[in-house]
Design a protein around this motif. Sequence first.
Motif, PDB file in Angstrom:
ATOM      1  N   ASP A 104       0.845  -1.209   0.000  1.00  0.00           N
ATOM      2  CA  ASP A 104       0.000   0.000   0.000  1.00  0.00           C
ATOM      3  C   ASP A 104       0.876   1.254   0.000  1.00  0.00           C
ATOM      4  O   ASP A 104       0.557   2.239  -0.664  1.00  0.00           O
ATOM      5  CB  ASP A 104      -0.906   0.028   1.243  1.00  0.00           C
ATOM      6  CG  ASP A 104      -2.116  -0.859   1.080  1.00  0.00           C
ATOM      7  OD1 ASP A 104      -2.350  -1.337  -0.052  1.00  0.00           O
ATOM      8  OD2 ASP A 104      -2.835  -1.093   2.076  1.00  0.00           O
ATOM      9  N   VAL A 122     -14.121   8.866  -5.734  1.00  0.00           N
ATOM     10  CA  VAL A 122     -13.106   7.808  -5.813  1.00  0.00           C
ATOM     11  C   VAL A 122     -11.704   8.420  -5.751  1.00  0.00           C
ATOM     12  O   VAL A 122     -10.819   7.915  -5.050  1.00  0.00           O
ATOM     13  CB  VAL A 122     -13.288   6.996  -7.124  1.00  0.00           C
ATOM     14  CG1 VAL A 122     -12.113   6.074  -7.356  1.00  0.00           C
ATOM     15  CG2 VAL A 122     -14.574   6.197  -7.073  1.00  0.00           C
ATOM     16  N   VAL A 123     -11.519   9.541  -6.463  1.00  0.00           N
ATOM     17  CA  VAL A 123     -10.191  10.193  -6.492  1.00  0.00           C
ATOM     18  C   VAL A 123      -9.793  10.634  -5.083  1.00  0.00           C
ATOM     19  O   VAL A 123      -8.661  10.384  -4.645  1.00  0.00           O
ATOM     20  CB  VAL A 123     -10.217  11.408  -7.449  1.00  0.00           C
ATOM     21  CG1 VAL A 123      -8.843  12.020  -7.549  1.00  0.00           C
ATOM     22  CG2 VAL A 123     -10.726  11.015  -8.807  1.00  0.00           C
ATOM     23  N   PRO A 182      -4.134  14.204  -9.159  1.00  0.00           N
ATOM     24  CA  PRO A 182      -4.458  15.628  -9.340  1.00  0.00           C
ATOM     25  C   PRO A 182      -4.004  16.463  -8.142  1.00  0.00           C
ATOM     26  O   PRO A 182      -4.353  16.153  -7.000  1.00  0.00           O
ATOM     27  CB  PRO A 182      -5.988  15.641  -9.460  1.00  0.00           C
ATOM     28  CG  PRO A 182      -6.376  14.253  -9.773  1.00  0.00           C
ATOM     29  CD  PRO A 182      -5.326  13.350  -9.250  1.00  0.00           C
ATOM     30  N   GLU A 183      -3.237  17.526  -8.448  1.00  0.00           N
ATOM     31  CA  GLU A 183      -2.633  18.364  -7.398  1.00  0.00           C
ATOM     32  C   GLU A 183      -3.681  18.994  -6.477  1.00  0.00           C
ATOM     33  O   GLU A 183      -3.489  19.034  -5.263  1.00  0.00           O
ATOM     34  CB  GLU A 183      -1.808  19.481  -8.044  1.00  0.00           C
ATOM     35  CG  GLU A 183      -0.413  19.059  -8.484  1.00  0.00           C
ATOM     36  CD  GLU A 183       0.482  18.718  -7.312  1.00  0.00           C
ATOM     37  OE1 GLU A 183       0.379  19.380  -6.261  1.00  0.00           O
ATOM     38  OE2 GLU A 183       1.281  17.769  -7.440  1.00  0.00           O
ATOM     39  N   LYS A 220      -6.281   7.549   0.956  1.00  0.00           N
ATOM     40  CA  LYS A 220      -5.702   6.242   1.294  1.00  0.00           C
ATOM     41  C   LYS A 220      -4.177   6.265   1.100  1.00  0.00           C
ATOM     42  O   LYS A 220      -3.432   5.781   1.958  1.00  0.00           O
ATOM     43  CB  LYS A 220      -6.326   5.209   0.338  1.00  0.00           C
ATOM     44  CG  LYS A 220      -6.211   3.780   0.793  1.00  0.00           C
ATOM     45  CD  LYS A 220      -6.963   2.904  -0.202  1.00  0.00           C
ATOM     46  CE  LYS A 220      -6.513   1.479  -0.082  1.00  0.00           C
ATOM     47  NZ  LYS A 220      -7.044   0.627  -1.132  1.00  0.00           N
ATOM     48  N   ALA A 221      -3.749   6.872  -0.011  1.00  0.00           N
ATOM     49  CA  ALA A 221      -2.317   6.933  -0.319  1.00  0.00           C
ATOM     50  C   ALA A 221      -1.582   7.796   0.712  1.00  0.00           C
ATOM     51  O   ALA A 221      -0.526   7.395   1.225  1.00  0.00           O
ATOM     52  CB  ALA A 221      -2.117   7.491  -1.724  1.00  0.00           C
ATOM     53  N   ASN A 275       6.503  -4.819 -10.253  1.00  0.00           N
ATOM     54  CA  ASN A 275       5.303  -5.387 -10.884  1.00  0.00           C
ATOM     55  C   ASN A 275       5.295  -6.907 -10.803  1.00  0.00           C
ATOM     56  O   ASN A 275       4.298  -7.542 -11.106  1.00  0.00           O
ATOM     57  CB  ASN A 275       5.256  -5.002 -12.352  1.00  0.00           C
ATOM     58  CG  ASN A 275       5.362  -3.529 -12.513  1.00  0.00           C
ATOM     59  OD1 ASN A 275       4.825  -2.796 -11.703  1.00  0.00           O
ATOM     60  ND2 ASN A 275       6.065  -3.099 -13.526  1.00  0.00           N
ATOM     61  N   GLU A 276       6.430  -7.466 -10.471  1.00  0.00           N
ATOM     62  CA  GLU A 276       6.540  -8.932 -10.424  1.00  0.00           C
ATOM     63  C   GLU A 276       6.112  -9.451  -9.045  1.00  0.00           C
ATOM     64  O   GLU A 276       6.025  -8.692  -8.095  1.00  0.00           O
ATOM     65  CB  GLU A 276       7.986  -9.356 -10.698  1.00  0.00           C
ATOM     66  CG  GLU A 276       8.527  -8.900 -12.039  1.00  0.00           C
ATOM     67  CD  GLU A 276       7.870  -9.595 -13.213  1.00  0.00           C
ATOM     68  OE1 GLU A 276       7.214 -10.632 -13.005  1.00  0.00           O
ATOM     69  OE2 GLU A 276       7.987  -9.099 -14.334  1.00  0.00           O
ATOM     70  N   ALA A 288       2.403   1.625  -3.480  1.00  0.00           N
ATOM     71  CA  ALA A 288       1.328   1.975  -4.431  1.00  0.00           C
ATOM     72  C   ALA A 288       0.893   3.420  -4.194  1.00  0.00           C
ATOM     73  O   ALA A 288       0.703   4.183  -5.149  1.00  0.00           O
ATOM     74  CB  ALA A 288       0.147   1.034  -4.264  1.00  0.00           C
ATOM     75  N   GLY A 289       0.770   3.790  -2.912  1.00  0.00           N
ATOM     76  CA  GLY A 289       0.359   5.147  -2.559  1.00  0.00           C
ATOM     77  C   GLY A 289       1.367   6.179  -3.029  1.00  0.00           C
ATOM     78  O   GLY A 289       1.005   7.191  -3.620  1.00  0.00           O
ATOM     79  N   VAL A 297      -6.623  17.980  -5.670  1.00  0.00           N
ATOM     80  CA  VAL A 297      -7.231  17.011  -4.735  1.00  0.00           C
ATOM     81  C   VAL A 297      -6.253  16.709  -3.602  1.00  0.00           C
ATOM     82  O   VAL A 297      -6.645  16.652  -2.426  1.00  0.00           O
ATOM     83  CB  VAL A 297      -7.637  15.709  -5.470  1.00  0.00           C
ATOM     84  CG1 VAL A 297      -8.280  14.721  -4.507  1.00  0.00           C
ATOM     85  CG2 VAL A 297      -8.590  16.002  -6.608  1.00  0.00           C
ATOM     86  N   ARG A 344     -10.889   9.467  -2.302  1.00  0.00           N
ATOM     87  CA  ARG A 344     -10.680   8.280  -1.462  1.00  0.00           C
ATOM     88  C   ARG A 344      -9.294   7.690  -1.691  1.00  0.00           C
ATOM     89  O   ARG A 344      -8.584   7.332  -0.756  1.00  0.00           O
ATOM     90  CB  ARG A 344     -11.755   7.254  -1.802  1.00  0.00           C
ATOM     91  CG  ARG A 344     -12.119   6.370  -0.660  1.00  0.00           C
ATOM     92  CD  ARG A 344     -13.443   5.708  -0.859  1.00  0.00           C
ATOM     93  NE  ARG A 344     -13.451   4.818  -2.005  1.00  0.00           N
ATOM     94  CZ  ARG A 344     -14.471   4.667  -2.826  1.00  0.00           C
ATOM     95  NH1 ARG A 344     -15.552   5.382  -2.650  1.00  0.00           N
ATOM     96  NH2 ARG A 344     -14.421   3.824  -3.821  1.00  0.00           N
ATOM     97  N   LEU A 345      -8.894   7.640  -2.975  1.00  0.00           N
ATOM     98  CA  LEU A 345      -7.573   7.074  -3.295  1.00  0.00           C
ATOM     99  C   LEU A 345      -6.455   7.949  -2.761  1.00  0.00           C
ATOM    100  O   LEU A 345      -5.472   7.441  -2.203  1.00  0.00           O
ATOM    101  CB  LEU A 345      -7.430   6.913  -4.812  1.00  0.00           C
ATOM    102  CG  LEU A 345      -8.230   5.790  -5.461  1.00  0.00           C
ATOM    103  CD1 LEU A 345      -8.073   5.812  -6.967  1.00  0.00           C
ATOM    104  CD2 LEU A 345      -7.780   4.436  -4.933  1.00  0.00           C
ATOM    105  N   TYR A 360       1.174   6.501  -6.735  1.00  0.00           N
ATOM    106  CA  TYR A 360      -0.069   7.153  -7.168  1.00  0.00           C
ATOM    107  C   TYR A 360       0.007   8.655  -6.937  1.00  0.00           C
ATOM    108  O   TYR A 360      -0.412   9.440  -7.796  1.00  0.00           O
ATOM    109  CB  TYR A 360      -1.255   6.563  -6.409  1.00  0.00           C
ATOM    110  CG  TYR A 360      -2.556   7.233  -6.766  1.00  0.00           C
ATOM    111  CD1 TYR A 360      -3.139   7.032  -8.014  1.00  0.00           C
ATOM    112  CD2 TYR A 360      -3.188   8.093  -5.874  1.00  0.00           C
ATOM    113  CE1 TYR A 360      -4.320   7.668  -8.356  1.00  0.00           C
ATOM    114  CE2 TYR A 360      -4.372   8.731  -6.208  1.00  0.00           C
ATOM    115  CZ  TYR A 360      -4.929   8.510  -7.447  1.00  0.00           C
ATOM    116  OH  TYR A 360      -6.090   9.152  -7.796  1.00  0.00           O
TER     117      TYR A 360
END
Lengths: 180, 136
Positions: free
Chosen positions: B15, B44-45, B27-28, B51-52, B81-82, B18-19, B30, B47-48, B22
Amino acid sequence: MSTESSMKKEIQQSDAATADPAQAWLAVVSADPKWERRRRVIAALEAYKFRLDARVSLRDRYDVLCARLYSGRSSRITGMPTNHDQFAADDRFAEMLDEKMALERAMAAEEAETRLDDVKNALDYIDSQSRMLIKQFYLDDKPRKALKSLMSGLGYSSPHVYEIRNSALDKLFEILYAEE
Amino acid sequence: MENSRTQEIERMLKDYFAGYNYLSGAPEDVIRKMKKALVVPATVVERLVSKALSAVAVLEPCIEKLSISDMQLISELYDSNESVKHQVEGIAASRYTSARTVYRMRLEVLGKIDSLIPATITAEERDVLFDTRWRK
């Protein structure tokens, strides 16, 4: 184990209702809520692809217009009028400039909208391998060739590719709809 | 360390990376909005981004306390990614060691992170970490 036994029970019940056990099995598998969730994500991805295609056609129109505007043909100075009406060419040029500005405004609005697009953001959040699989299966022009190219590109078997794809769809569902 | 705890820390690390990734493209406006005040994310944006920001705020103080080699190892394992198994094999090959040694090193690093993070983080503690990281 409990889910497996409950599925077997369901199949036995549906076997009693329908004669073909293969159809009964298919009906039970399709009734699993995870497929409904995945279908919902796929529908969202298809809508996103539609939006992306619309954006590409706007960009194409803009490129064609720019090529016509700045190719030199419309602004060539020969000393001779291009037709009998000298002002007609200027009018067309002005119209094209107006159209170019309108397209630029539309593209800027699309860009701002895309930045806040839920599906785009969800795709940005998941890992890039999942993103690549989703793109190949649902957003690219040749989804039928996705499995073959992914198998040869990643060196995975087809069940493994489907497994990663399904888990990517589940991740997208978690992001897009789980907290509704 | 229990297996469930190992999995929990691994999920937090994933996380975190990923955060971080992301946030670099989010978007700056947000990000600014979510950093500024404690608002309930509506889209959703939002929330993400929330979360990040939260994932980074919780784990970053622990990761900063690790040594450079430990940081490198977890970044190679979880910011990829693996699969972890594939990464472990890659690291083992590049360091001329066995996969088993790399797994052992991974467990050691996860143990260090475990000692730095409280077993359960309350909402208040999370808010304090968020404030410290993003609202200085």
